[in-house]
Design a protein around this motif. Structure first.
Motif, PDB file in Angstrom:
ATOM      1  N   PRO A  56      35.637  -2.736  82.026  1.00  0.00           N
ATOM      2  CA  PRO A  56      36.375  -3.369  80.729  1.00  0.00           C
ATOM      3  C   PRO A  56      37.383  -2.577  80.704  1.00  0.00           C
ATOM      4  O   PRO A  56      37.756  -1.160  80.835  1.00  0.00           O
ATOM      5  CB  PRO A  56      35.495  -3.082  79.703  1.00  0.00           C
ATOM      6  CG  PRO A  56      33.889  -2.981  80.027  1.00  0.00           C
ATOM      7  CD  PRO A  56      34.133  -2.233  81.816  1.00  0.00           C
ATOM      8  N   ILE A  57      38.699  -3.289  80.241  1.00  0.00           N
ATOM      9  CA  ILE A  57      40.001  -2.785  80.172  1.00  0.00           C
ATOM     10  C   ILE A  57      40.273  -2.011  78.769  1.00  0.00           C
ATOM     11  O   ILE A  57      39.997  -2.566  77.685  1.00  0.00           O
ATOM     12  CB  ILE A  57      40.903  -3.967  80.408  1.00  0.00           C
ATOM     13  CG1 ILE A  57      40.805  -4.741  81.601  1.00  0.00           C
ATOM     14  CG2 ILE A  57      42.497  -3.405  80.295  1.00  0.00           C
ATOM     15  CD1 ILE A  57      41.409  -4.056  82.714  1.00  0.00           C
ATOM     16  N   GLU A  58      41.162  -0.784  78.964  1.00  0.00           N
ATOM     17  CA  GLU A  58      41.299  -0.147  77.800  1.00  0.00           C
ATOM     18  C   GLU A  58      42.886  -0.888  77.296  1.00  0.00           C
ATOM     19  O   GLU A  58      43.675  -1.043  77.995  1.00  0.00           O
ATOM     20  CB  GLU A  58      41.730   1.207  77.901  1.00  0.00           C
ATOM     21  CG  GLU A  58      40.329   2.144  78.465  1.00  0.00           C
ATOM     22  CD  GLU A  58      40.553   3.655  78.455  1.00  0.00           C
ATOM     23  OE1 GLU A  58      41.643   3.991  78.262  1.00  0.00           O
ATOM     24  OE2 GLU A  58      39.702   4.207  78.902  1.00  0.00           O
ATOM     25  N   ILE A  59      43.163  -0.988  76.057  1.00  0.00           N
ATOM     26  CA  ILE A  59      44.151  -1.832  75.370  1.00  0.00           C
ATOM     27  C   ILE A  59      44.792  -0.813  74.407  1.00  0.00           C
ATOM     28  O   ILE A  59      44.333  -0.968  73.213  1.00  0.00           O
ATOM     29  CB  ILE A  59      43.932  -3.061  75.009  1.00  0.00           C
ATOM     30  CG1 ILE A  59      43.305  -3.862  76.238  1.00  0.00           C
ATOM     31  CG2 ILE A  59      45.498  -3.806  74.694  1.00  0.00           C
ATOM     32  CD1 ILE A  59      43.229  -5.345  75.859  1.00  0.00           C
ATOM     33  N   PRO A  60      45.592   0.215  74.724  1.00  0.00           N
ATOM     34  CA  PRO A  60      46.053   1.037  73.759  1.00  0.00           C
ATOM     35  C   PRO A  60      46.873   0.135  72.491  1.00  0.00           C
ATOM     36  O   PRO A  60      47.518  -0.442  72.854  1.00  0.00           O
ATOM     37  CB  PRO A  60      46.933   1.968  74.341  1.00  0.00           C
ATOM     38  CG  PRO A  60      46.648   1.870  75.885  1.00  0.00           C
ATOM     39  CD  PRO A  60      46.031   0.496  75.988  1.00  0.00           C
ATOM     40  N   GLY A  61      46.767   0.432  71.293  1.00  0.00           N
ATOM     41  CA  GLY A  61      47.580   0.017  70.415  1.00  0.00           C
ATOM     42  C   GLY A  61      47.081  -1.390  69.652  1.00  0.00           C
ATOM     43  O   GLY A  61      47.655  -1.909  68.911  1.00  0.00           O
ATOM     44  N   VAL A  62      45.922  -1.622  70.568  1.00  0.00           N
ATOM     45  CA  VAL A  62      45.471  -3.254  70.017  1.00  0.00           C
ATOM     46  C   VAL A  62      44.083  -2.785  69.356  1.00  0.00           C
ATOM     47  O   VAL A  62      43.053  -2.346  70.158  1.00  0.00           O
ATOM     48  CB  VAL A  62      45.098  -4.183  70.985  1.00  0.00           C
ATOM     49  CG1 VAL A  62      44.526  -5.374  70.478  1.00  0.00           C
ATOM     50  CG2 VAL A  62      46.578  -4.479  71.522  1.00  0.00           C
ATOM     51  N   LEU A 119      41.193  -1.022  71.412  1.00  0.00           N
ATOM     52  CA  LEU A 119      40.072  -1.569  72.340  1.00  0.00           C
ATOM     53  C   LEU A 119      39.545  -0.737  73.328  1.00  0.00           C
ATOM     54  O   LEU A 119      40.586  -0.328  74.306  1.00  0.00           O
ATOM     55  CB  LEU A 119      40.494  -2.880  72.797  1.00  0.00           C
ATOM     56  CG  LEU A 119      39.202  -3.598  73.670  1.00  0.00           C
ATOM     57  CD1 LEU A 119      37.932  -3.833  72.754  1.00  0.00           C
ATOM     58  CD2 LEU A 119      39.740  -4.861  74.226  1.00  0.00           C
ATOM     59  N   ASN A 120      38.431   0.045  73.624  1.00  0.00           N
ATOM     60  CA  ASN A 120      37.900   0.596  74.509  1.00  0.00           C
ATOM     61  C   ASN A 120      38.853   2.028  74.900  1.00  0.00           C
ATOM     62  O   ASN A 120      38.227   2.748  75.777  1.00  0.00           O
ATOM     63  CB  ASN A 120      38.076  -0.209  76.078  1.00  0.00           C
ATOM     64  CG  ASN A 120      37.094  -1.175  75.875  1.00  0.00           C
ATOM     65  OD1 ASN A 120      35.831  -1.213  75.360  1.00  0.00           O
ATOM     66  ND2 ASN A 120      37.236  -2.399  76.690  1.00  0.00           N
ATOM     67  N   GLU A 168      31.430  -5.010  75.661  1.00  0.00           N
ATOM     68  CA  GLU A 168      31.330  -6.032  76.309  1.00  0.00           C
ATOM     69  C   GLU A 168      30.336  -7.229  75.653  1.00  0.00           C
ATOM     70  O   GLU A 168      30.445  -8.391  75.468  1.00  0.00           O
ATOM     71  CB  GLU A 168      30.916  -6.050  77.794  1.00  0.00           C
ATOM     72  CG  GLU A 168      32.222  -5.335  78.527  1.00  0.00           C
ATOM     73  CD  GLU A 168      33.636  -6.211  78.761  1.00  0.00           C
ATOM     74  OE1 GLU A 168      34.536  -5.670  77.896  1.00  0.00           O
ATOM     75  OE2 GLU A 168      33.591  -7.198  79.437  1.00  0.00           O
TER      76      GLU A 168
END
Lengths: 345, 247
Positions: free
Chosen positions: B89-95, B144-145, B157
């Protein structure tokens, strides 16, 4: 039509400081403002007044100052008294056509929150020259909005001089114009300046934005953090020029400069020139500069969760830019900035 | 439900042919597992089904409830009910997680002609499901993550899966990186989603996850095609004997 103004006052690309922003050529499309004076609107916190004074040239090296002196017969001066404090900001607006000079003196221990709206609806030229002198223990919080048409040509230049134990925070957001430049020239004449100089630009169409800063440190123990983020798409142009000049007496300087840009098209351009000039031998100075694109794997992840590509791109772009303003204390202004950013994505 | 007919697919601009003549039918209400050695094309299959850019189908078709997916964008396939639980699963900084999830849910609802879900209903639903999966409320406020452990990411997930209620679920190596407790929580989450109208395809290296989520059918993927199929017991045989017989 032949221009009536003295064209030699305006720099060309041969001027090193204007190499990536061709001011003289950009004036060809401009219909008004090149020779006129601009009357700003001031919304003053209780206890402050404006006074009309003579215009001065703060620095011959600063084009904005030279132009202001040449075309303005007066300037607006605001004195912030000793130990002044207010929860209302000083708001400057109506910066939409012509030249103006504003002089702000923050006296000992005074704190000023300054919000500037640089907005024009036409193909005007605007030059705003702001001189801010901060005495010992003075504090300045400055927010700058640049929101113009794609035909506007604008320079806004701030010349900030600080004495000892001063604090400056600056947050700028620009959507560019035909040519748009935010200049920040800081001279720390005293010890112990704490400055955070942040900015973001989001450009589309053929817009151009230039964020240029020059920070001269003459005394020890200054702490500087600079973060500028840019997003360019279509045929837009982003320019970042940053310089830290650490003079020999400025020992124990701790300064960091970062510029990160996101290129969302093959036809956009970013030009970046970070400079460190250091003569003191016991300092920590760093600069970082990155240019990249949105991560394909992240985009796919968002799309796999039903989020359309354009919305996914906007979401990631907002996330990229908005952390510049993360430390902004005024939540109302922060939300105002983020709303403007979302409107452009 | 999901029909894969004589599928051929490649990656890397056609330089690598990964899926060769693969056919598979997963009826609604069934759970199938695809097992296979490293490099057999398991992850490629999940990306081909969900439309990841760079994965090109050269022949064959993929039908979800009778409709071909191959000409659809990843977001259109997702809105039609295809959900991929990512191996990484992808890490999305700022979201923030909640912002992401609300955007996803409402994008899916819009695509299906439904009204957006309002904030109170969304909060109520997400809090209840998060509690089921032992996800702490403060995790949902974080980006997220970002900074999540491997197990937390996998639970996230499953959480998304339960929020989005997809018609068809693809799970790519969901058991990797999970300890026994996390595995049980994840499996309970998936078992709750077993319904007569939903199909599930589990892609896995090991038989371990299949002790918790018992499949109706097990297939061996080798060299880009289904080499053998069997029932849940077949997975145990594979675990004991290895994949060599199907290479």
């Amino acid at each position: 039509m032949m221009p009536t103004h003295n064209i030699n006052l305006f720099p060309t690309r041969r001027d090193e400081n204007w190499k990536y922003s061709d001011l003289r050529s950009s004036l060809n499309q401009i219909s008004k403002g090149i020779e006129s004076i601009n009357e700003p609107f001031f919304t003053l916190p209780d206890g402050l007044t404006t006074e009309e004074v003579g215009c001065e040239c703060a620095s011959l090296k600063n084009i904005s100052s030279v132009l202001a002196e040449n075309y303005c017969h007066k300037a607006w001066k605001i004195d912030v008294p000793e130990s002044f404090e207010s929860d209302q900001p000083l708001v400057i607006s109506n910066l939409n056509c012509g030249h103006s000079q504003i002089i702000i003196n923050i006296n000992k221990g005074g704190r000023l929150s300054l919000v500037e709206y640089h907005e024009s609806q036409s193909n005007s030229f605007i030059n705003t020259n702001i001189i801010i002198n901060i005495m010992d223990k003075g504090e300045l919080d400055r927010i700058i909005f640049h929101d113009d048409t794609h035909e506007t040509v604008r320079i806004s230049s701030a010349i900030i001089n600080s004495e000892s134990d001063t604090r400056i925070t600056q947050n700028a957001i620009s959507f560019g114009g035909a040519l748009s430049r935010i200049e920040t020239i800081i001279t720390a004449n005293g010890e112990n300046l704490n400055a955070t100089i942040n900015g973001a630009y989001l450009l589309s169409e053929s817009r151009h934005c230039d964020m240029t800063s020059n920070i001269d440190l003459l005394k020890p123990n200054c702490y500087i953090r600079q973060l500028v983020k840019g997003v360019v798409k279509d045929k837009s142009n982003g320019v970042f020029q940053g310089k830290f000049h650490v003079h020999r007496p400025a020992q124990f300087t701790d300064a960091e400069m970062r510029h990160d840009a996101l290129m969302l098209s093959d036809t956009s351009k970013i030009r970046s020139k970070p400079e460190l000039e250091i003569y003191a031998d016991d300092v920590a100075c760093a600069h970082g500069n990155t240019i990249g694109q949105l991560d394909e794997d992240v985009l796919f992840y968002l799309r796999q969760r039903s989020i359309p590509l354009s919305e996914a791109e906007a979401m990631l772009t907002e996330a990229f830019v908005s952390d510049v303003f993360y430390s902004l204390k005024d939540n109302h202004l922060k939300e105002n900035i983020l709303t403007k950013i979302r409107g452009r994505l | 439900m999901l029909k894969i007919n004589n599928l051929f697919a490649n990656v890397d601009n056609g330089n690598k042919q990964i899926i060769h003549d693969l056919s598979l039918h997963i009826p609604a209400g069934e759970v199938h597992a695809v097992m296979g050695p490293n490099g057999a094309g398991k992850s490629t299959l999940s990306y081909v089904l969900t439309g990841k850019p760079g994965y090109e189908v050269t022949a064959g078709d993929v039908l979800l409830s009778g409709e071909s997916l191959l000409d659809l964008s990843p977001e259109e396939r997702a809105s039609k009910g295809m959900f991929l639980s990512f191996q990484y699963p992808i890490e999305i900084p700022g979201v923030p997680t909640m912002t992401f999830l609300k955007t996803a849910l409402n994008a899916q609802r819009r695509a299906n002609g439904l009204d957006e879900m309002g904030a109170p209903e969304f909060l109520k639903k997400s809090r209840a499901l998060a509690a089921d999966l032992k996800i702490k409320p403060e995790m949902l406020k974080r980006p997220l993550n970002v900074g999540f452990s491997g197990g937390e990411k996998k639970r996230m997930e499953i959480f998304q899966m339960m929020m989005l209620e997809p018609d068809f679920i693809l799970m790519d190596e969901t058991d990797s990186g999970l300890d026994v407790d996390a595995l049980r929580i994840v499996a309970e989450g998936v078992n709750k989603l077993r319904e007569p109208k939903r199909g599930i395809l589990i892609i896995t290296h090991y038989q371990r996850l299949l002790d918790y989520i018992v499949p109706d059918k097990v297939h061996v993927l080798s060299d880009g095609r289904i080499a053998a199929s069997g029932d849940a017991e077949f997975a145990k045989k594979l675990e004991a004997e290895g994949y060599d017989a199907y290479a």
